[in-house]
Design an enzyme around this catalytic site. Structure first.
Site, PDB file in Angstrom:
ATOM      1  N   LYS A 192     -17.652  -2.508 -10.392  1.00 19.05           N
ATOM      2  CA  LYS A 192     -16.491  -3.287 -10.816  1.00 19.05           C
ATOM      3  C   LYS A 192     -16.886  -4.753 -10.975  1.00 19.05           C
ATOM      4  CE  LYS A 192     -11.645  -3.929  -9.293  1.00 19.05           C
ATOM      5  NZ  LYS A 192     -10.680  -3.561  -8.224  1.00 19.05           N
ATOM      6  N   SER A 242      -6.596  -1.623  -9.776  1.00 19.16           N
ATOM      7  CA  SER A 242      -7.280  -2.531 -10.683  1.00 19.16           C
ATOM      8  C   SER A 242      -8.693  -2.075 -11.061  1.00 19.16           C
ATOM      9  CB  SER A 242      -7.373  -3.925 -10.048  1.00 19.16           C
ATOM     10  OG  SER A 242      -8.131  -3.879  -8.841  1.00 19.16           O
ATOM     11  N   SER A 291      -6.056   0.017  -5.506  1.00 14.06           N
ATOM     12  CA  SER A 291      -6.879  -0.179  -6.698  1.00 14.06           C
ATOM     13  C   SER A 291      -8.053   0.775  -6.850  1.00 14.06           C
ATOM     14  CB  SER A 291      -7.398  -1.622  -6.735  1.00 14.06           C
ATOM     15  OG  SER A 291      -6.350  -2.518  -7.001  1.00 14.06           O
TER      16      SER A 291
END
Length: 445
Positions: free
Chosen positions: A81, A156, A180
């Site tokens: 990420k 996310s 997330s």
């Protein structure tokens, strides 16, 4: 790259490298080429790390040939990420305000994964500053959901989930502050682990709310998640052998998790319960008032911390931030310090009460998300829809964060519908073992 490599678990790829049937360099090249060629590649990866990946793959090939592999994932590619620091490579947390931010060293968890021989493929897109459960990011890119390309993938850790679901990485590392990891894992039919807060290092991870931020894997299997956790925490791999559900006591969390739930998430959850019961689990249902009260405190506890973290930068150029995200940040600026402290004091009591109320159960169950992935275009066009869907999306997963638990989401067999198992803090290894047993039961249904 062999087509089946893109569908294999990280552990199986590692076993292939160990057996000599898979070359780490060919494996890395295959995934890198697939990222470049895939029509959704630019929407999933913010940037690849080809030079680094090939260097690491060549080193892994040498170790494999010499019989000196560092562990079961040595030579296996992993996506990261975009909030994990990567030395010499931009790490921007999905925000135009952090464009050009290039760290000097890797995040500590990435250092550990690299030392174990994994190959860093690249950085995946995410929600701005990790501050939404939907995965919508018009500033950088919005990855698609694997089950509906017009829908958001969950956030996310949106690109993290998409990278695995679309066969562009066998394993992804994301973060979870309010859901997330688990939401995008559930919506893309993956396994997602929310680790206990404080279990894994946050050094070199761009923060959102440090009292809640956690690091966790998104994977095809519980085994892959367990391997990644062991490496990142520097501990033995959890023992998953022989795990089954016979005599396991499970509690379905009634009440708030089922408010406004949609038909498909409910159906997937109930089918999963039936499969787990058939495998020998004893399942009760109960409404715990501590849960609703904890959720009611979330706005006053989350938003001031997020606002305090980023207010100075946000106000330098607020026009660069997607309006609903900016609004969420600014919602934290008017809370009184006394109310914030009082809310934390109450939450700590609720955490103790919840653990006492669930002490007789091996795990607590709930639908990972009460809704399905919303249409991305509608979210962009209707501000109110974005707000209500985002809050609903995060509602169930946030329970685990608010109560300080570890949590694991598993696919139910119904597309984009996950079932979550929650355990007390620092029970991550027991959770993975129970998750491995549940995984077997769910795959038999």
């Amino acid at each position: 790259m062999q087509d089946d490599w893109q569908a294999m678990s990280a552990a199986d790829l590692g076993r292939g490298i160990e057996a000599g049937s898979i070359c780490p360099v060919a494996l890395a090249e295959g995934f890198l080429d697939a990222i470049t060629a895939h029509p959704f590649g630019p929407r999933i990866y913010a940037r690849d790390m080809r030079a680094r990946a090939l260097d690491e793959a060549m080193a892994a090939r040498g170790r494999a040939r010499a019989g000196l592999r560092r562990g079961p994932l040595d030579g296996v590619p992993v996506s990261w990420k975009d909030l994990f620091d990567t030395a010499g490579v931009a790490s921007e947390s999905g925000s135009a305000l952090l464009a050009g931010r290039v760290p000097e060293q890797d995040a500590e968890v990435l250092q550990r994964m690299t030392a174990a021989g994994t190959v860093a493929l690249g950085k995946t897109h995410q929600t701005e500053f990790a501050y939404s459960g939907l995965g919508l990011n018009p500033v950088t890119a919005t990855p698609p959901c694997v089950n509906d390309h017009d829908a958001v993938p969950g956030g996310s850790s949106s690109g993290a989930a998409a990278s695995v679901a679309f066969g562009l990485a066998p394993l992804a590392i994301g973060s979870d502050t309010g859901g997330s990891v688990r939401i995008p894992a559930a919506w893309n039919d993956l396994v997602g682990l929310k680790t206990t807060h404080g279990r894994l290092s946050l050094a070199g991870v761009v923060p959102l709310a440090p009292r809640f931020d956690t690091v966790g894997p998104l994977a095809r299997t519980v085994e892959d998640a367990a391997l990644a956790l062991a490496i990142m925490e520097g501990a033995p791999v959890p023992d998953l052998r022989g795990a089954d559900l016979s005599g396991v006591r499970l509690l379905v969390l009634e009440g708030a998790p089922f408010d406004d739930i949609r038909d498909r998430p409910r159906a997937g959850f109930e089918a999963a319960l039936e499969a787990m019961g058939a495998a020998g689990a004893r399942i009760d249902r109960k409404n715990l008032p501590e849960v609703s009260e904890a959720l009611a405190l979330s706005a006053i506890i989350y938003t001031p911390e997020c606002w305090a973290q980023w207010r100075d930068l946000l106000e330098t150029a607020p026009d660069k931030v997607f309006a609903p995200i900016l609004e969420r940040f600014r919602s934290g600026r008017d809370h009184l310090a006394a109310d914030y402290v009082a809310a934390w004091n109450r939450l700590n009591r609720l955490r103790r009460d919840y653990l006492a109320a669930t002490a007789g159960y091996d795990a607590v169950l709930l639908p990972t998300a009460p809704n399905m992935p919303p249409d991305a275009a509608r979210l962009m066009q209707e501000h109110g829809y974005f707000t209500t869907e985002n809050l609903l999306t995060l509602r169930n997963t946030r329970i685990g964060n608010m109560l300080g638990l570890c949590a694991l989401t598993l696919p139910t067999g119904t597309p984009s519908a996950g079932i979550s198992l929650m355990m007390p803090p620092m029970a991550d290894h027991r959770l993975l073992r129970l998750g491995a047993a549940a995984e077997v039961a769910l795959r038999r249904q």
